[in-house]
Design a protein around this motif. Structure first.
Motif, PDB file in Angstrom:
ATOM      1  N   GLY A   8       0.482  -1.142  -0.157  1.00  0.00           N
ATOM      2  CA  GLY A   8       0.069   0.351  -0.027  1.00  0.00           C
ATOM      3  C   GLY A   8       0.575   1.046   0.126  1.00  0.00           C
ATOM      4  N   SER A   9       1.982   0.967   0.578  1.00  0.00           N
ATOM      5  CA  SER A   9       2.809   2.794   0.085  1.00  0.00           C
ATOM      6  C   SER A   9       3.346   3.171  -0.820  1.00  0.00           C
ATOM      7  CB  SER A   9       4.324   2.101   0.787  1.00  0.00           C
ATOM      8  OG  SER A   9       4.837   1.110  -0.312  1.00  0.00           O
ATOM      9  N   ARG A  32       7.325  -3.626   2.284  1.00  0.00           N
ATOM     10  CA  ARG A  32       9.505  -3.794   2.103  1.00  0.00           C
ATOM     11  C   ARG A  32      10.269  -2.039   3.122  1.00  0.00           C
ATOM     12  NH1 ARG A  32      10.950  -6.392  -2.911  1.00  0.00           N
ATOM     13  NH2 ARG A  32      10.259  -4.618  -3.471  1.00  0.00           N
ATOM     14  N   ASN A  33       9.258  -0.835   2.221  1.00  0.00           N
ATOM     15  CA  ASN A  33      10.682   0.085   2.690  1.00  0.00           C
ATOM     16  C   ASN A  33      10.028   1.041   3.832  1.00  0.00           C
ATOM     17  OD1 ASN A  33      11.395   2.713   2.893  1.00  0.00           O
ATOM     18  ND2 ASN A  33      12.085   2.755   0.990  1.00  0.00           N
ATOM     19  N   CYS A  56       7.167  -5.857   5.334  1.00  0.00           N
ATOM     20  CA  CYS A  56       7.151  -6.680   5.814  1.00  0.00           C
ATOM     21  C   CYS A  56       8.130  -7.511   3.237  1.00  0.00           C
ATOM     22  CB  CYS A  56       5.530  -8.168   5.299  1.00  0.00           C
ATOM     23  SG  CYS A  56       5.504  -9.745   4.404  1.00  0.00           S
ATOM     24  N   ASP A  57       8.667  -8.907   3.986  1.00  0.00           N
ATOM     25  CA  ASP A  57       8.821  -8.466   2.088  1.00  0.00           C
ATOM     26  C   ASP A  57       7.826 -10.227   2.118  1.00  0.00           C
ATOM     27  OD1 ASP A  57      10.111  -9.339   0.134  1.00  0.00           O
ATOM     28  OD2 ASP A  57      11.866  -9.568   0.917  1.00  0.00           O
ATOM     29  N   LEU A  58       7.335  -9.767   1.767  1.00  0.00           N
ATOM     30  CA  LEU A  58       6.535 -10.941   0.903  1.00  0.00           C
ATOM     31  C   LEU A  58       6.766 -12.259   0.427  1.00  0.00           C
ATOM     32  CD1 LEU A  58       3.490  -8.530  -0.282  1.00  0.00           C
ATOM     33  CD2 LEU A  58       3.036 -10.456   1.630  1.00  0.00           C
ATOM     34  N   ILE A  59       8.169 -12.328  -0.046  1.00  0.00           N
ATOM     35  CA  ILE A  59       8.950 -13.387  -0.224  1.00  0.00           C
ATOM     36  C   ILE A  59       8.902 -14.247   0.592  1.00  0.00           C
ATOM     37  CG2 ILE A  59      11.179 -14.026  -1.783  1.00  0.00           C
ATOM     38  CD1 ILE A  59      10.138 -13.276  -3.902  1.00  0.00           C
ATOM     39  N   ALA A  86       0.570  -6.265  -3.876  1.00  0.00           N
ATOM     40  CA  ALA A  86       1.494  -5.719  -4.071  1.00  0.00           C
ATOM     41  C   ALA A  86       2.119  -7.043  -5.488  1.00  0.00           C
ATOM     42  CB  ALA A  86       2.725  -6.247  -2.804  1.00  0.00           C
ATOM     43  N   GLY A  87       3.098  -6.216  -5.971  1.00  0.00           N
ATOM     44  CA  GLY A  87       3.536  -7.431  -7.230  1.00  0.00           C
ATOM     45  C   GLY A  87       4.648  -6.694  -7.737  1.00  0.00           C
ATOM     46  N   ILE A  88       5.341  -7.402  -8.323  1.00  0.00           N
ATOM     47  CA  ILE A  88       6.646  -7.056  -9.157  1.00  0.00           C
ATOM     48  C   ILE A  88       6.746  -7.302 -11.240  1.00  0.00           C
ATOM     49  CG2 ILE A  88       8.340  -6.908  -7.941  1.00  0.00           C
ATOM     50  CD1 ILE A  88       9.687  -8.876  -8.597  1.00  0.00           C
ATOM     51  N   THR A 108       7.203 -13.729  -5.813  1.00  0.00           N
ATOM     52  CA  THR A 108       6.020 -11.645  -5.179  1.00  0.00           C
ATOM     53  C   THR A 108       5.012 -11.773  -5.950  1.00  0.00           C
ATOM     54  OG1 THR A 108       8.448 -11.598  -5.630  1.00  0.00           O
ATOM     55  CG2 THR A 108       6.373  -9.902  -5.715  1.00  0.00           C
ATOM     56  N   SER A 137      -4.115  -8.239 -13.995  1.00  0.00           N
ATOM     57  CA  SER A 137      -3.621  -7.883 -14.971  1.00  0.00           C
ATOM     58  C   SER A 137      -3.983  -8.635 -16.218  1.00  0.00           C
ATOM     59  CB  SER A 137      -2.389  -8.523 -15.432  1.00  0.00           C
ATOM     60  OG  SER A 137      -1.432  -7.365 -16.539  1.00  0.00           O
ATOM     61  N   PHE A 182      -3.282  -0.623 -18.172  1.00  0.00           N
ATOM     62  CA  PHE A 182      -1.699   0.114 -18.157  1.00  0.00           C
ATOM     63  C   PHE A 182      -2.052   1.649 -16.675  1.00  0.00           C
ATOM     64  CE2 PHE A 182       1.099   4.058 -18.845  1.00  0.00           C
ATOM     65  CZ  PHE A 182       2.146   3.961 -18.688  1.00  0.00           C
ATOM     66  N   SER A 186       5.109   3.433 -10.052  1.00  0.00           N
ATOM     67  CA  SER A 186       6.486   3.441 -10.104  1.00  0.00           C
ATOM     68  C   SER A 186       6.665   1.722 -11.140  1.00  0.00           C
ATOM     69  CB  SER A 186       7.077   3.019  -8.190  1.00  0.00           C
ATOM     70  OG  SER A 186       6.141   2.251  -7.962  1.00  0.00           O
ATOM     71  N   LEU A 195       0.804  -1.621 -21.983  1.00  0.00           N
ATOM     72  CA  LEU A 195      -0.270  -2.534 -21.692  1.00  0.00           C
ATOM     73  C   LEU A 195      -1.076  -1.776 -22.621  1.00  0.00           C
ATOM     74  CD1 LEU A 195       0.548  -3.060 -18.101  1.00  0.00           C
ATOM     75  CD2 LEU A 195       1.668  -4.555 -20.138  1.00  0.00           C
TER      76      LEU A 195
HETATM   77  N1  LIG Z   1       0.907  -0.206 -13.021  1.00  0.00           N
HETATM   78  C1  LIG Z   1       0.410  -1.057 -14.265  1.00  0.00           C
HETATM   79  O1  LIG Z   1      -0.291  -0.642 -15.282  1.00  0.00           O
HETATM   80  C2  LIG Z   1      -0.254  -2.326 -13.745  1.00  0.00           C
HETATM   81  C3  LIG Z   1      -1.199  -3.360 -14.509  1.00  0.00           C
HETATM   82  C4  LIG Z   1      -1.874  -4.083 -13.723  1.00  0.00           C
HETATM   83  C5  LIG Z   1      -1.439  -5.403 -13.175  1.00  0.00           C
HETATM   84  N2  LIG Z   1      -0.767  -4.133 -12.123  1.00  0.00           N
HETATM   85  C6  LIG Z   1      -0.862  -4.947 -10.724  1.00  0.00           C
HETATM   86  O2  LIG Z   1      -0.762  -4.304  -9.812  1.00  0.00           O
HETATM   87  C7  LIG Z   1      -0.437  -4.356  -8.900  1.00  0.00           C
HETATM   88  C8  LIG Z   1       0.830  -3.417  -8.194  1.00  0.00           C
HETATM   89  O3  LIG Z   1       1.185  -2.199  -8.946  1.00  0.00           O
HETATM   90  P1  LIG Z   1       1.803  -1.254  -8.707  1.00  0.00           P
HETATM   91  O4  LIG Z   1       2.035  -0.721 -10.377  1.00  0.00           O
HETATM   92  O5  LIG Z   1       0.607  -0.317  -8.183  1.00  0.00           O
HETATM   93  O6  LIG Z   1       2.792  -1.131  -8.576  1.00  0.00           O
HETATM   94  P2  LIG Z   1       4.312   0.018  -7.795  1.00  0.00           P
HETATM   95  O7  LIG Z   1       3.855   1.149  -7.608  1.00  0.00           O
HETATM   96  O8  LIG Z   1       5.859  -0.751  -7.896  1.00  0.00           O
HETATM   97  O9  LIG Z   1       3.496  -0.761  -6.003  1.00  0.00           O
HETATM   98  C9  LIG Z   1       3.996  -2.323  -5.855  1.00  0.00           C
HETATM   99  C10 LIG Z   1       3.736  -1.889  -4.502  1.00  0.00           C
HETATM  100  O10 LIG Z   1       3.763  -3.194  -3.345  1.00  0.00           O
HETATM  101  C11 LIG Z   1       5.350  -3.347  -3.095  1.00  0.00           C
HETATM  102  N3  LIG Z   1       5.988  -4.741  -3.054  1.00  0.00           N
HETATM  103  C12 LIG Z   1       6.536  -5.162  -4.101  1.00  0.00           C
HETATM  104  N4  LIG Z   1       7.520  -5.768  -3.746  1.00  0.00           N
HETATM  105  C13 LIG Z   1       6.738  -6.325  -2.424  1.00  0.00           C
HETATM  106  C14 LIG Z   1       7.804  -7.558  -1.346  1.00  0.00           C
HETATM  107  N5  LIG Z   1       8.467  -8.108  -1.988  1.00  0.00           N
HETATM  108  N6  LIG Z   1       7.010  -7.610  -0.597  1.00  0.00           N
HETATM  109  C15 LIG Z   1       6.146  -6.378   0.250  1.00  0.00           C
HETATM  110  N7  LIG Z   1       5.323  -5.411  -0.508  1.00  0.00           N
HETATM  111  C16 LIG Z   1       6.298  -5.269  -1.903  1.00  0.00           C
HETATM  112  C17 LIG Z   1       5.983  -2.125  -2.797  1.00  0.00           C
HETATM  113  O11 LIG Z   1       6.913  -1.745  -1.645  1.00  0.00           O
HETATM  114  P3  LIG Z   1       8.420  -2.076  -1.688  1.00  0.00           P
HETATM  115  O12 LIG Z   1       8.772  -2.209  -3.127  1.00  0.00           O
HETATM  116  O13 LIG Z   1       8.266  -1.614  -0.092  1.00  0.00           O
HETATM  117  O14 LIG Z   1       7.381  -2.995  -1.343  1.00  0.00           O
HETATM  118  C18 LIG Z   1       4.675  -1.156  -3.293  1.00  0.00           C
HETATM  119  O15 LIG Z   1       4.070  -0.970  -2.443  1.00  0.00           O
HETATM  120  C19 LIG Z   1       0.737  -5.358  -8.964  1.00  0.00           C
HETATM  121  O16 LIG Z   1      -0.214  -7.282  -8.859  1.00  0.00           O
HETATM  122  C20 LIG Z   1       1.236  -5.285 -10.812  1.00  0.00           C
HETATM  123  O17 LIG Z   1       0.670  -6.375 -10.933  1.00  0.00           O
HETATM  124  C21 LIG Z   1      -0.231  -3.344 -12.369  1.00  0.00           C
END
Ligand SMILES: NC(=O)c1ccc[n+]([C@@H]2O[C@H](COP(=O)([O-])OP(=O)(O)OC[C@H]3O[C@@H](n4cnc5c(N)ncnc54)[C@H](OP(=O)(O)O)[C@@H]3O)[C@@H](O)[C@H]2O)c1
Length: 195
Positions: A8-9, A32-33, A56-59, A86-88, A108, A137, A182, A186, A195
């Motif tokens: 949620g950050s 994580r931060n 929390c590091d969800l990994i 959360a996702g990457i 993740t 997604s 899309f 960040s 996308l």
């Molecule tokens: N943005 C898009 O275009 C898009 C499109 C489709 C789906 N999504 C999905 O939407 C979700 C959110 O994406 P977003 O674009 O909002 O990403 P984001 O801006 O990068 O934010 C990701 C959040 O997840 C946290 N996070 C990442 N890895 C983590 C870990 N191992 N443990 C705990 N927290 C973790 C990050 O904080 P820290 O890095 O500090 O841990 C941050 O708060 C994801 O599942 C993504 O796949 C995004």
């Protein structure tokens, strides 16, 4: 209502935390931060929103267990809403993905979410009105370039959504997935994918 929103950050998770808190939910989030999380918590407090958070590091399996213990203690053993957000994304040609990339993306984006559902199940059931939302997604539905492992993680999430929706309906737990396209966050600032 009580809610746990992972990640949620920043980005989509940040927006979900604010939306739920504005509707009156008591929300816990994690990332994580520590510094960034503390900044967000202070901002929410100054807006009069009830949000708590923990690092929390969800990994890490141990971190997930600790997170759910924190949530259970804060919400007295009951949770209404779990948002697995959360996702990457790692953007590579299929031949370029390493074993490490594969584990990081699947771990993740998929494995932790499944495990968190398992850990949250007794709390969601105890609430008598549980809801799980996976943030998936469009990449889990259609084929987009250089996202094959990310796509697989979201495709797995979509399937598990259907399984849990069927298997946990008897416990008054709804399970749904939202599949955004899309969204400027960040994650997409770092990626070049369109996308
Ligand atoms: N943005 C898009 O275009 C898009 C499109 C489709 C789906 N999504 C999905 O939407 C979700 C959110 O994406 P977003 O674009 O909002 O990403 P984001 O801006 O990068 O934010 C990701 C959040 O997840 C946290 N996070 C990442 N890895 C983590 C870990 N191992 N443990 C705990 N927290 C973790 C990050 O904080 P820290 O890095 O500090 O841990 C941050 O708060 C994801 O599942 C993504 O796949 C995004």
């Amino acid at each position: 209502m009580t809610a746990l929103v992972t990640g949620g950050s920043r980005g989509i998770g940040h927006a979900i935390v604010e939306e739920l808190a504005r509707f009156g939910a008591v929300v816990h989030t994690c990332s994580r931060n520590q510094t960034e999380l503390n900044e967000r918590l202070q901002e929410w407090e100054s807006k009069g929103l009830t949000v708590t958070g923990s690092v929390c590091d969800l990994i890490s399996r141990a971190d997930r267990e600790k997170l759910m213990e924190t949530v259970s203690s804060a919400f007295h053993g009951k949770l209404n809403i779990l948002v697995n957000n959360a996702g990457i994304a790692i953007e590579l040609e299929p031949t370029q993905y390493t074993a490490g990339d594969f584990s990081t993306v699947m771990g993740t984006n998929f494995e932790w979410g499944y495990h968190l559902c398992q850990l949250a199940h007794p709390l969601l059931k105890a609430s008598g009105n549980g809801s799980i939302v996976f943030i998936s997604s469009v990449a889990g539905v259609i084929a987009l370039p250089c996202l094959s492992v990310y796509a697989a993680s979201k495709g797995a999430m979509n399937q598990v959504t259907k399984n849990l929706a069927c298997e946990w309906a008897k416990d008054s737990i709804r399970t749904n997935a939202a599949a955004p396209s899309f969204t400027r966050t960040s994650m997409t600032n770092l990626a070049t994918v369109k996308l």
